[in-house]
Design a protein around this motif. Structure first.
Motif, mmCIF file in Angstrom:
data_model
loop_
_atom_site.group_PDB
_atom_site.id
_atom_site.type_symbol
_atom_site.label_atom_id
_atom_site.label_comp_id
_atom_site.label_asym_id
_atom_site.label_seq_id
_atom_site.Cartn_x
_atom_site.Cartn_y
_atom_site.Cartn_z
ATOM 1 N N ARG A 38 -53.651 21.257 34.943
ATOM 2 C CA ARG A 38 -54.601 20.237 35.368
ATOM 3 C C ARG A 38 -56.026 20.732 35.175
ATOM 4 N NH1 ARG A 38 -53.666 20.155 41.965
ATOM 5 N NH2 ARG A 38 -54.711 22.169 42.422
ATOM 6 N N VAL A 48 -50.381 24.560 36.860
ATOM 7 C CA VAL A 48 -49.885 24.005 38.112
ATOM 8 C C VAL A 48 -48.445 24.447 38.359
ATOM 9 C CG1 VAL A 48 -49.328 21.890 39.373
ATOM 10 C CG2 VAL A 48 -51.386 21.993 37.935
ATOM 11 N N VAL A 63 -50.457 24.522 45.227
ATOM 12 C CA VAL A 63 -49.557 23.363 45.312
ATOM 13 C C VAL A 63 -48.176 23.747 45.804
ATOM 14 C CG1 VAL A 63 -50.823 22.257 43.437
ATOM 15 C CG2 VAL A 63 -48.707 23.510 42.936
ATOM 16 N N MET A 82 -45.138 15.206 43.026
ATOM 17 C CA MET A 82 -46.290 15.633 43.810
ATOM 18 C C MET A 82 -46.277 14.916 45.158
ATOM 19 S SD MET A 82 -49.213 15.717 40.836
ATOM 20 C CE MET A 82 -49.287 13.928 40.698
ATOM 21 N N LEU A 85 -50.321 14.727 48.694
ATOM 22 C CA LEU A 85 -51.482 14.901 47.816
ATOM 23 C C LEU A 85 -52.775 14.995 48.602
ATOM 24 C CD1 LEU A 85 -50.315 12.544 44.984
ATOM 25 C CD2 LEU A 85 -51.056 14.909 44.648
ATOM 26 N N ASP A 89 -56.573 17.635 44.621
ATOM 27 C CA ASP A 89 -55.595 17.541 43.537
ATOM 28 C C ASP A 89 -56.075 16.592 42.437
ATOM 29 O OD1 ASP A 89 -53.027 17.570 46.040
ATOM 30 O OD2 ASP A 89 -53.655 19.245 44.764
ATOM 31 N N TYR A 93 -53.986 15.646 34.444
ATOM 32 C CA TYR A 93 -52.799 16.492 34.366
ATOM 33 C C TYR A 93 -52.235 16.458 32.950
ATOM 34 C CZ TYR A 93 -52.792 17.195 39.387
ATOM 35 O OH TYR A 93 -53.131 17.576 40.662
#
Length: 115
Positions: A38, A48, A63, A82, A85, A89, A93
């Motif tokens: 990302r 990520v 994360v 995900m 969130l 974030d 991506y």
């Protein structure tokens, strides 16, 4: 040449969930690894999560416990689930395929998390 197409991005409130998908035009079965990166506003691109050909996974500390990477070799697709969130974030991506030294990238999908 493998084409990667991401989907599933969008706008979500903090605490919400999204699932990103990355569909490859060719087989991902033999790829060394598949990953999600990302790039947030004014930031460098960062890793990520990654999943190897053997199914081992690794996620960034930022994360961990919230994001999960998985792959479906039959569909040549990699997913990023995900949850929980946060506004931090927010980023574009990107899906990556490491074909034993050859890198393939998707065009990116925008994820925006509102507070």
């Amino acid at each position: 040449q493998v084409q990667m197409v991401e989907s599933g991005g969008g706008l979500v409130q903090a605490g919400g969930s999204l699932r990103l998908s990355c569909a490859a035009s060719g087989s991902i079965f033999s790829m060394n690894s598949m990953g999600w990166y990302r790039q947030g506003p004014g930031k460098q691109r960062e890793l990520v999560a990654v999943i190897t050909s053997g199914g081992s996974t690794s996620t960034a500390d930022s994360v961990k416990g919230r994001f999960t990477i998985s792959r479906d070799n039959a569909k040549n697709t990699v997913y990023l689930q995900m949850n929980s969130l946060k506004p931090e974030d927010t980023a574009v991506y990107y899906c990556n395929a490491d074909d034993w030294g050859w890198d393939y990238w998707g065009q990116g999908t925008q994820v925006t998390v509102s507070s």
